[in-house]
Design a protein around this motif. Structure first.
Motif, short mmCIF file in Angstrom:
data_model
loop_
_atom_site.label_atom_id
_atom_site.label_comp_id
_atom_site.label_asym_id
_atom_site.label_seq_id
_atom_site.Cartn_x
_atom_site.Cartn_y
_atom_site.Cartn_z
N LEU A 1 -1.61 -3.39 -24.31
CA LEU A 1 -1.92 -2.64 -23.10
C LEU A 1 -0.66 -2.02 -22.50
CD1 LEU A 1 -4.09 -1.76 -21.15
CD2 LEU A 1 -3.76 -3.89 -19.88
N GLY A 2 0.45 -2.76 -22.56
CA GLY A 2 1.71 -2.22 -22.05
C GLY A 2 2.10 -0.95 -22.78
N LYS A 3 1.97 -0.95 -24.09
CA LYS A 3 2.28 0.24 -24.89
C LYS A 3 1.32 1.38 -24.56
CE LYS A 3 4.43 -2.09 -28.85
NZ LYS A 3 4.37 -2.33 -30.31
N ALA A 4 0.06 1.04 -24.33
CA ALA A 4 -0.93 2.07 -24.01
C ALA A 4 -0.60 2.73 -22.68
CB ALA A 4 -2.32 1.45 -23.98
N VAL A 5 -0.16 1.94 -21.70
CA VAL A 5 0.19 2.49 -20.39
C VAL A 5 1.39 3.43 -20.52
CG1 VAL A 5 1.13 1.92 -18.11
CG2 VAL A 5 -0.77 0.59 -19.05
N LEU A 6 2.42 2.99 -21.23
CA LEU A 6 3.61 3.82 -21.40
C LEU A 6 3.29 5.11 -22.16
CD1 LEU A 6 6.27 1.07 -22.19
CD2 LEU A 6 5.91 2.29 -20.04
N THR A 7 2.42 5.01 -23.15
CA THR A 7 2.02 6.20 -23.89
C THR A 7 1.27 7.18 -23.00
OG1 THR A 7 1.88 4.97 -25.98
CG2 THR A 7 0.66 7.04 -25.85
N ALA A 8 0.34 6.64 -22.19
CA ALA A 8 -0.44 7.50 -21.30
C ALA A 8 0.46 8.21 -20.30
CB ALA A 8 -1.49 6.65 -20.57
N GLU A 9 1.44 7.50 -19.76
CA GLU A 9 2.32 8.11 -18.76
C GLU A 9 3.27 9.11 -19.41
OE1 GLU A 9 3.98 5.47 -15.93
OE2 GLU A 9 2.05 4.57 -15.42
N ALA A 10 3.73 8.79 -20.63
CA ALA A 10 4.57 9.74 -21.35
C ALA A 10 3.79 11.02 -21.66
CB ALA A 10 5.09 9.11 -22.64
N ASP A 11 2.54 10.87 -22.07
CA ASP A 11 1.70 12.03 -22.35
C ASP A 11 1.50 12.88 -21.10
OD1 ASP A 11 1.45 11.27 -24.99
OD2 ASP A 11 -0.52 10.34 -24.74
N ALA A 12 1.37 12.20 -19.96
CA ALA A 12 1.18 12.93 -18.70
C ALA A 12 2.39 13.80 -18.38
CB ALA A 12 0.93 11.94 -17.56
N ILE A 13 3.59 13.27 -18.63
CA ILE A 13 4.80 14.04 -18.36
C ILE A 13 4.94 15.19 -19.35
CG2 ILE A 13 7.32 13.94 -18.37
CD1 ILE A 13 7.15 11.14 -17.23
N PHE B 1 -5.58 -13.77 -20.57
CA PHE B 1 -4.27 -13.31 -21.04
C PHE B 1 -3.99 -13.74 -22.47
CE2 PHE B 1 0.15 -14.46 -21.90
CZ PHE B 1 0.77 -13.22 -21.76
N THR B 2 -3.52 -12.78 -23.27
CA THR B 2 -2.95 -13.09 -24.58
C THR B 2 -1.70 -12.22 -24.74
OG1 THR B 2 -4.15 -11.35 -25.78
CG2 THR B 2 -5.24 -13.53 -25.56
N LYS B 3 -0.71 -12.74 -25.46
CA LYS B 3 0.52 -11.98 -25.65
C LYS B 3 0.26 -10.66 -26.35
CE LYS B 3 3.71 -15.91 -25.74
NZ LYS B 3 4.73 -16.65 -26.54
N ASP B 4 -0.57 -10.70 -27.39
CA ASP B 4 -0.87 -9.48 -28.14
C ASP B 4 -1.60 -8.46 -27.28
OD1 ASP B 4 0.32 -10.51 -30.37
OD2 ASP B 4 -1.55 -11.18 -31.32
N GLY B 5 -2.51 -8.97 -26.46
CA GLY B 5 -3.26 -8.07 -25.59
C GLY B 5 -2.38 -7.41 -24.55
N ALA B 6 -1.46 -8.21 -23.97
CA ALA B 6 -0.55 -7.65 -22.96
C ALA B 6 0.37 -6.61 -23.57
CB ALA B 6 0.27 -8.78 -22.34
N LEU B 7 0.88 -6.90 -24.77
CA LEU B 7 1.77 -5.97 -25.45
C LEU B 7 1.05 -4.66 -25.79
CD1 LEU B 7 4.55 -5.48 -26.68
CD2 LEU B 7 3.73 -6.53 -28.79
#
Length: 327
Positions: free
Chosen positions: A13-25, A5-11
């Motif tokens: 990845l979190g943005k990547a997940v939200l982007t992927a789900e937004a793109d899906a919609i 775990f790293t704060k930068d890594g979590a942030l």
């Protein structure tokens, strides 16, 4: 399994997940076609109830879609596909419409029950990840919620696909809501325990003080008599009425303090000489939320309730609105 775990890594990845789900919609929006309109028409013409079914993650999404439909004017409930195969299928009639959810379109639990439902004559709306799967081919209409990739880095956990499915369910519910002219008051009736329900279903007559609880003196009373009434009724004011019970004015604790500062000895004064004339009033059939707006606009804590002839029938304090959770 080692935690890395790293704060930068979590942030990141979190943005990547939200982007992927937004793109899906967004992809789902661009691919919406006449099949969606056909599905909405089936739901609007449903004579029974909408039955939403699925298993696993799709089952969780199905529960949410059923809840959203039910709360927006389309009676619906969830049936677990596995339970349906063991007796709960009897809950579904030919007058119902079934929404079957399976991203793969090959969930064995659904494939067992859907042919039976179709034979009984109930329309089936499937929500799957393609148009070429057993469930889609069995259904009356299939809504394709295909995603290029799950938001999960392993492309395994249902993430983007469940988001797209949930969004499709919301789109169906809102389209039905709009077509039915379902309004804020209708929504409130489905949510009587919520804040919106309380604001739209609570009327002044439901919470006003009346009878012996209502502070009132005649227009020929003295200021001291008015003060005694204020003290007795504990609402911080009293109404002043004439011999016909028509409202002449209001006198509050604030008015009393200012009066004492101005004249000192209040004993010889008559209430008609110092009251606030033509006070703001409200009728009993107005929403309590409107009373709250009036009090906020006038910077007051009390409001008199009158009938169509300006006769006093009640009184309202801001605390009454707070107790009723209107504000």
């Amino acid at each position: 399994m080692t935690i890395n775990f790293t704060k930068d890594g979590a942030l990141k990845l979190g943005k990547a997940v939200l982007t992927a789900e937004a793109d899906a919609i967004l992809h789902l929006r661009d691919s919406l076609d006449d099949k969606f309109a056909q599905a909405v028409e089936l739901l609007l013409n449903c004579k029974g109830r909408v039955v939403v079914s699925g298993v696993g993650k799709s089952g969780h999404i199905a529960r949410k879609i059923a809840a959203t439909l039910a709360s927006t004017g389309t009676p619906a409930f969830f049936v677990h596909a596995a339970e349906a195969a063991h007796g709960d299928l009897g809950m579904i009639t030919k007058d119902d419409v079934v929404i079957a959810i399976s991203y793969s379109g090959s969930s064995s639990e659904l494939l067992v029950i859907i042919p039976i439902i179709v034979r009984e004559g109930a329309p089936v709306i499937s929500i799957t990840g393609s148009d070429d799967n057993p469930l889609a081919q069995t259904s009356t209409v299939n809504l394709n919620v295909r995603v290029d990739r799950e938001a999960c880095p392993l492309n395994l956990a249902p993430t983007s696909s469940t988001t797209a499915t949930l969004a499709m369910g919301d789109a169906l519910a809102v389209a039905c809501l709009d077509a039915k002219g379902f309004g804020a008051e209708d929504f409130a009736k489905s949510h009587p325990g919520g804040a919106l329900g309380r604001r739209l279903l609570t009327y002044v007559k439901d919470i006003m003080r009346s009878g012996e609880m209502m502070p009132v003196v005649g227009s020929k009373a003295t200021v001291l008599e008015a003060v005694n009434e204020i003290t007795k009724k504990k609402i911080g004011m009293t109404a002043i009425v004439n011999e016909n019970n028509e409202v002449e004015g209001i006198f509050t604790e604030g008015d009393l303090r200012r009066l004492i500062e101005r004249v000192g000895d209040i004993r010889p004064l008559m209430i008609a000489d110092v009251m606030t004339r033509k006070p703001t009033t409200i009728t009993k059939d107005e929403l309590a939320a409107k009373a709250a707006k009036i009090l906020n606009a006038t910077l007051r804590n009390q409001l008199l309730v009158v009938d169509s002839e300006n006769k006093l029938i009640g009184a309202l304090h801001i605390q009454d609105l707070m107790t009723a959770k209107v504000v």
